[in-house]
Scaffold this active site. Structure first.
Site, short mmCIF file in Angstrom:
data_model
loop_
_atom_site.label_atom_id
_atom_site.label_comp_id
_atom_site.label_asym_id
_atom_site.label_seq_id
_atom_site.Cartn_x
_atom_site.Cartn_y
_atom_site.Cartn_z
NE ARG A 38 -4.24 1.79 2.23
CZ ARG A 38 -4.25 2.34 3.28
NH1 ARG A 38 -3.84 2.36 4.57
NH2 ARG A 38 -5.35 3.60 3.10
CG HIS A 42 -1.42 5.44 0.00
ND1 HIS A 42 -2.29 5.86 1.23
CD2 HIS A 42 -2.24 4.62 -0.83
CE1 HIS A 42 -3.45 5.35 1.20
NE2 HIS A 42 -3.50 4.56 0.11
CG ASN A 70 -1.36 8.75 3.53
OD1 ASN A 70 -1.66 7.81 2.65
ND2 ASN A 70 -0.75 9.82 2.87
CG HIS A 169 -8.39 -3.78 -1.24
ND1 HIS A 169 -9.22 -2.56 -1.52
CD2 HIS A 169 -7.24 -2.97 -1.15
CE1 HIS A 169 -8.78 -1.41 -1.51
NE2 HIS A 169 -7.60 -1.69 -1.10
C1 HEM Z 1 -9.24 1.46 -5.97
C2 HEM Z 1 -9.21 2.41 -5.09
C3 HEM Z 1 -8.61 2.22 -3.73
C4 HEM Z 1 -9.46 2.72 -2.49
C5 HEM Z 1 -10.74 3.47 -2.54
C6 HEM Z 1 -8.65 2.06 -1.56
C7 HEM Z 1 -9.11 2.24 -0.23
C8 HEM Z 1 -8.46 1.52 0.94
C9 HEM Z 1 -8.67 1.56 2.53
C10 HEM Z 1 -9.95 2.57 2.83
C11 HEM Z 1 -7.86 0.72 3.18
C12 HEM Z 1 -8.06 0.35 4.42
C13 HEM Z 1 -7.50 1.50 5.38
C14 HEM Z 1 -7.60 1.67 6.56
O1 HEM Z 1 -8.79 1.49 6.98
O2 HEM Z 1 -6.83 2.12 7.51
C15 HEM Z 1 -7.06 0.09 2.16
C16 HEM Z 1 -6.17 -0.92 2.51
C17 HEM Z 1 -5.31 -1.29 1.61
N1 HEM Z 1 -5.06 -1.07 0.33
FE1 HEM Z 1 -6.70 -0.04 -0.75
N2 HEM Z 1 -7.63 1.13 -1.86
C18 HEM Z 1 -7.36 1.36 -3.42
C19 HEM Z 1 -6.71 0.81 -4.11
C20 HEM Z 1 -5.45 0.15 -3.71
C21 HEM Z 1 -4.58 -0.12 -4.59
C22 HEM Z 1 -4.36 0.21 -6.04
C23 HEM Z 1 -3.61 -0.92 -4.06
C24 HEM Z 1 -2.17 -1.57 -4.11
C25 HEM Z 1 -1.70 -1.48 -5.27
C26 HEM Z 1 -4.05 -0.90 -2.53
C27 HEM Z 1 -3.61 -1.71 -1.60
C28 HEM Z 1 -4.09 -1.85 -0.26
C29 HEM Z 1 -3.67 -2.76 1.04
C30 HEM Z 1 -2.46 -3.93 0.55
C31 HEM Z 1 -4.30 -2.46 2.05
C32 HEM Z 1 -4.25 -3.04 3.40
C33 HEM Z 1 -3.11 -2.31 4.16
C34 HEM Z 1 -2.77 -3.04 5.70
O3 HEM Z 1 -3.16 -4.14 6.00
O4 HEM Z 1 -1.73 -2.34 6.06
N3 HEM Z 1 -5.41 -0.38 -2.43
N4 HEM Z 1 -7.36 0.31 0.76
#
Ligand code: HEM
Ligand SMILES: [Ca+2]
Ligand SMILES: [Ca+2]
Length: 296
Positions: A38, A42, A70, A169
């Protein structure tokens, strides 16, 4: 201008140094692989893959760590520091923090069971960061399909890239505050999933906001295509996740990936390479930071 062998002469041990550090971090905590992946997303979405995300705030400088997408959410900066020290030990002053994020993201996917790809390298580190751009470029989980498509298109990524990259995800965790509105108010989700998630995410804002749930309940530490199987079964955790399979133009892509791990994997890796190509600093622009948290 980026190339996979950019450091082949100047830092032949780069890949080993990164991989072994990522490996021990994931061995300690499997979620860290998701967190590192992630970080790359970002970073790249805000003025390109230039390490801007890694800069700490100072009394005279406001970085991106405090931006809404973030704050209290991105993590793994201590692991990035460890990777950077391991790399500095084998080739001081050579490898950018922006490139370290790219390699660490790839290694995380591979260690969690995904397929490998050749990471293009040669990015340099920014001397600036933009909290405003972080707020306006990284899509929030409340986004609808059109908003998701246009945020990605704005950076040269296609709708298919967006759907494939969202497959990230399949690993990692989200805070209650990111999915509360969905589990209490929306109807396009599986009732038993809603019930399970509600038990650890109270309805009232302000209570349990930081309680965590896996984005992919079945295999939260395996990089597989289960994310898309969830979507087909209305088990997307975030509003934005379920938007990809909700009667719109991306349903067919989701269905394809849900039925074919290999289709997902080849589109995911191609999309990761394209995301890594966003706005790199090269040549004499930027710098090679000594410490990823501050400019030289
Ligand atoms: C399509 C639009 C996207 C949205 C709206 C989105 C939104 C989010 C949100 C809200 C979370 C949880 C954050 C939290 O609650 O603290 C999350 C987690 C995550 N996102 Fe996305 N995301 C998107 C695309 C992506 C992309 C493109 C990647 C990587 C290439 C990605 C990788 C991740 C990962 C791996 C997590 C888990 C992180 C952890 O456990 O520390 N996301 N995302
Ligand atoms: Ca950036
Ligand atoms: Ca999974």
């Amino acid at each position: 201008q980026l190339s996979p062998d950019f450091y082949s002469k100047s830092c032949p041990n780069l890949f080993y140094a990164v991989k072994s550090t990522v490996h021990s971090a994931i061995y300690k905590e499997a979620r860290m692989g998701a967190s590192l992946l992630r970080l790359f997303f970002h970073d790249c979405f805000v003025n390109g893959c230039d390490g801007s995300l890694l800069l700490d705030d100072t009394s005279s400088f406001t970085g991106e760590k405090g931006a809404a997408p973030n704050l209290n959410s991105v993590r793994g900066f201590d692991v990035v520091d460890s990777i950077k020290s391991a790399v500095e030990k084998v080739c001081p002053g050579v490898v950018s923090c922006a490139d370290i994020l790219a390699v660490a993201a790839r290694d995380s996917v591979v260690i969690l069971g995904g397929t490998s790809w050749n990471v293009k390298l040669g990015r340099r580190d920014a001397r600036t960061a933009s909290q405003g751009a972080a707020n306006s470029s990284i899509p929030p989980p409340t986004s609808n399909l059109n908003a998701l498509i246009s945020r990605f298109n704005a950076l040269g990524l296609s709708t298919k890239d967006m759907v494939a990259l969202s497959g990230s995800h399949t690993i990692g965790q989200a805070r209650c505050t990111s999915f509360r509105a969905r589990i209490y108010n929306e109807t396009n989700l599986d009732a038993s999933l809603a019930q399970t998630r509600r038990s650890n995410c109270p309805r009232t804002a302000g209570s349990g906001d930081n309680n965590l749930s896996p984005l992919d309940l079945q295999t939260p530490t395996a990089f597989d295509n289960n994310y898309y199987k969830n979507l087909v079964n209305r088990r997307g955790l975030l509003h934005s996740d379920q938007q990809l399979f909700n009667g719109g133009s991306t349903d067919s892509i989701v269905r394809t990936y849900s039925n074919s791990q290999s289709n997902f994997v080849s589109d995911f890796t191609a999309a990761m390479i394209r995301m890594g190509d966003i706005g790199p600093l090269t040549g004499s622009s930027g710098e090679i930071r000594k410490n990823c948290r501050m400019t030289n």
